[in-house]
Enzyme design. Structure first.
Site, short mmCIF file in Angstrom:
data_model
loop_
_atom_site.label_atom_id
_atom_site.label_comp_id
_atom_site.label_asym_id
_atom_site.label_seq_id
_atom_site.Cartn_x
_atom_site.Cartn_y
_atom_site.Cartn_z
N ILE A 24 0.80 -1.22 0.00
CA ILE A 24 0.00 0.00 0.00
C ILE A 24 0.83 1.27 0.00
CG2 ILE A 24 -2.05 -1.02 1.04
CD1 ILE A 24 -1.14 -0.06 3.75
N ALA A 25 2.14 1.19 0.20
CA ALA A 25 2.97 2.40 0.17
C ALA A 25 4.42 2.00 0.03
CB ALA A 25 2.78 3.23 1.43
N VAL A 26 5.18 2.83 -0.70
CA VAL A 26 6.62 2.62 -0.86
C VAL A 26 7.32 3.92 -0.55
CG1 VAL A 26 8.47 1.96 -2.44
CG2 VAL A 26 6.23 0.90 -2.66
N GLY A 28 11.39 5.79 0.79
CA GLY A 28 12.81 5.65 0.57
C GLY A 28 13.48 4.68 1.51
N THR A 31 8.82 -0.26 2.88
CA THR A 31 7.57 -0.50 2.16
C THR A 31 6.51 -0.88 3.17
OG1 THR A 31 8.76 -1.26 0.20
CG2 THR A 31 6.45 -1.86 0.36
N VAL A 32 5.29 -0.36 2.98
CA VAL A 32 4.19 -0.66 3.90
C VAL A 32 3.20 -1.58 3.19
CG1 VAL A 32 2.36 0.30 5.34
CG2 VAL A 32 4.49 1.57 5.04
N LYS A 47 5.28 -2.58 8.17
CA LYS A 47 6.29 -1.72 7.54
C LYS A 47 7.60 -2.49 7.50
CE LYS A 47 8.24 2.93 8.09
NZ LYS A 47 8.17 4.15 8.94
N ASP A 141 9.90 15.21 11.68
CA ASP A 141 9.58 15.10 10.25
C ASP A 141 8.08 15.31 10.04
OD1 ASP A 141 10.10 14.75 7.54
OD2 ASP A 141 9.88 12.59 7.61
#
Length: 642
Positions: A24-26, A28, A31-32, A47, A141
């Site tokens: 569902i997400a990449v 740096g 990856t999730v 994650k 962040d």
């Protein structure tokens, strides 16, 4: 093509527990994935650090630090971490799964938000960061990508991967951590301290972006943006969105002050300011639609992140339970299209005439009141954060007098600037009225007391009585100051500091003592020698086998020649004597077999070949300790070879 089909982890069970269903997400660093906890039968997010980084100890440390940091925060607005582990080359975190979208998705699709929606998002973010700050660490962040908005309206802060202790000094030489658009000036300057106020600054930038639809500083390169953060103030949102309430300008200005000493000291303090600003705004100001807001039918499908690819324009039913801050109405306000107008019932003609007459009468009265009062009243202008002289000039321009001027300490307002006015900004006042000013003296300062020579507990009491805090305590040897007494403070006594600052203490461990070597001594002799050296003695309960005789000292801790403080304790372990073991019978064996048996039992072996053994004999004729008898473990058994 479905990229998840090419991912080797999809369809696998990680660590024998987490079944990976979809990517569902990449990012740096990692990856999730959406996954199922097969043990507890629940959906969660996993994650996984990129395998190429798993060999880098620095990245792994940062990754694990995220798990430990977030695990300490049992807060409803923080994405929870459930587990952390390693499976072969994969280092992973098991986290709470949030179905919804990111704030970045909302800003892409909606542009600028109404002030009420912006505050509804900001306040839970600040609550989450406040919990982190009070627990002793900083996110570092903060940006819209790390704010998740669930389908149920909950707001969650994610990605504590850059988290650091509040007291950590972060050198920015080489590379700057975080995203340039949200970096505080002190994060950019070399040797700057990244404390809780860098998160406050980033939240101020995020609020600006929610109110205006754009970032405060832009440029052709990251270097240009960094330069502007260092040398230019964040402009007031009302410069981009005319008519925006001055309270929101003040909130952004306070959070994004370039001098960190002027900012709220942490997210809890900024949250209090945000709630005060909300309370000062009326419904019309809170619900004003900025001209930068995008239309409801804007898609931007190609720009959405892959984190939560749900369309923001799906119609939703507005909940009937009112305007709760954390309720589902938040996403409904952001996402629901306007409801179609209901058909109006036709009024009887007589009723229509009555209503028109009433409206005309009200208009006539209003015009009359306005005519009588016009020119007699004016609004108190916003004077907050202005110097006293600037405030006087602005009051004079408005035709108002300066009333009583008072001074007060402030941790957030710069010395010489206006903290508050009486009446408050925006209040109606007669044209020749006066406005009282409260001007900042700056932070309240106190003098560091001289506590050198005090016992540590007494020194801490004196420091706290002066309105300061005792900080880190470092212990060191001293020939002059007794153990437990303060040698010095940092800053030293007499220094002027802001109230509430921490004072570091250096405390004496006493006179240094060289620990004598007592291994092999009789126990009583060893005790006496240590006591004469100014040390205390403790005898360990368990005894051990040793080369030294029973009753003698086999071990000591600390060891010989170690440096200890006068009055420190040395632990002695008493010997039970050598361990006695049975000697194997090797008479008649070959030399090789005999040596294997004896060495295997724990003995050293010596060969005695005599005169005839020199001519090639290979059989053991006798042994120095007969088979079946006992001898100290590690002792030497001599075998005679014939």
């Amino acid at each position: 093509m479905d990229t998840t089909l090419q991912d080797p982890l999809v369809g696998q069970v990680l660590d024998g527990r987490y079944r990976i269903d979809a990517r569902i997400a990449v990012g740096g660093m990692a990856t999730v994935y959406r996954a199922v906890d097969t043990r507890l039968d629940r959906i969660l997010a996993v994650k996984v650090m990129h395998p190429g980084l798993a060999a880098d100890g620095t990245f792994v440390e940062r990754f694990i630090r995220e798990a430990k940091s977030v695990a300490r925060l049992a807060h409803p607005n923080v994405v929870q971490v459930f587990d952390q582990g390693t499976d072969g080359a994969y280092v992973y975190l098991a986290m709470e799964y949030i179905a919804g979208c990111t704030l970045r998705d909302v800003l892409r699709e909606r542009g600028a938000l109404q002030p009420r929606a912006a505050l509804d998002i900001l306040e839970p973010v600040l609550a989450a960061l406040g919990a982190a700050h009070r627990a002793g660490f900083v996110h570092r962040d903060m940006k819209p990508e790390n704010v998740l908005i669930g389908d149920d309206g909950r707001v969650k802060v994610a990605d504590f991967g850059l988290v650091r202790s509040v007291d950590t000094v972060t050198s920015t030489t080489g590379a700057v951590l975080g995203t340039v658009s949200y970096l505080a000036p002190e994060q950019i300057e070399e040797g700057g301290r990244a404390d809780a106020r860098v998160d406050v600054y980033a939240c101020g930038v995020v609020l600006y972006e929610m109110l205006t639809g754009g970032k405060p500083h832009d440029g052709e390169s990251p270097a240009v943006v960094l330069y502007k953060h260092l040398h230019e103030d964040v402009p007031p949102p009302s410069a981009t969105v005319p008519g925006l309430a001055y309270e929101l300008d003040e909130l952004v200005a306070s959070a994004t002050a370039r001098n960190p000493e002027v900012r709220p000291h942490d997210a809890v303090a900024l949250l209090a300011q945000a709630r005060t600003a909300r309370g000062a705004l009326g419904d019309e100001q809170l619900d004003a639609v900025p001209p930068q807001a995008l239309t409801a039918d804007h898609d931007n499908a190609e720009d959405r992140t892959s984190v939560l690819p749900r369309s923001l324009t799906v119609p939703r039913t507005l909940p009937a339970d009112g305007d709760g801050l954390y309720g589902p109405n938040l996403t409904s306000r952001l996402e629901s299209p306007p409801l179609p107008p209901r058909p109006r019932a036709r009024l009887p003609r007589r009723g229509l005439v009555t209503i028109v007459a009433a409206v005309l009468l009200a208009l006539g009265l209003g015009v009359g009141v306005w005519y009588i009062n016009s020119g007699q009243f004016t609004k108190v202008p916003s004077l907050l954060a202005q110097t006293e002289q600037e405030a006087r000039d602005r009051l004079a321009d408005a035709g108002l007098e300066v009333g009583k001027v008072e001074h007060a300490y402030s941790d957030t307002a710069q010395r010489g600037t206006v903290i508050s006015t009486d009446p408050a900004p925006g209040s109606r006042i007669r044209g020749n009225g006066s406005v009282g000013l409260t001007v900042s003296r700056g932070p309240e300062t106190v003098r560091v007391p001289d506590v050198a020579g005090y016992r540590l507990d007494r020194a801490k009491d004196v420091i706290e009585q002066e309105g300061l805090k005792s900080g880190t305590v470092t212990r060191t040897f001293s020939d002059d100051v007794p153990a437990g007494f303060v040698i010095s403070t940092d800053p030293e006594g007499g220094t002027e500091l802001r109230s509430g600052s921490a004072i570091a203490l250096t405390v004496s461990k006493g006179r240094p003592v060289d620990v004598p070597d007592v291994v092999g001594d009789d126990l009583e002799d060893a005790r006496e020698e240590l006591l004469q050296a100014g040390l205390k003695v403790r005898i360990a309960e368990e005894q051990v086998h040793s080369d030294v005789d029973a009753g003698q000292v086999a071990q000591q801790s600390p060891g010989a020649d170690a440096e200890a403080a006068e009055g420190d304790t040395v632990t002695l372990t008493v010997s039970k004597g050598p361990e006695m073991i049975e000697v194997p019978d090797v008479v008649g064996d070959s030399v090789g077999d005999a040596k294997d048996k004896l060495q295997g039992a724990g003995f050293e072996v010596k060969e005695d070949r005599g005169f005839f053994g020199l001519f090639g004999g290979d059989t053991v004729e006798s042994q120095s300790v007969e088979g079946g008898e006992t001898a100290p473990k590690g002792s030497t058994i001599t075998v005679k070879i014939g």
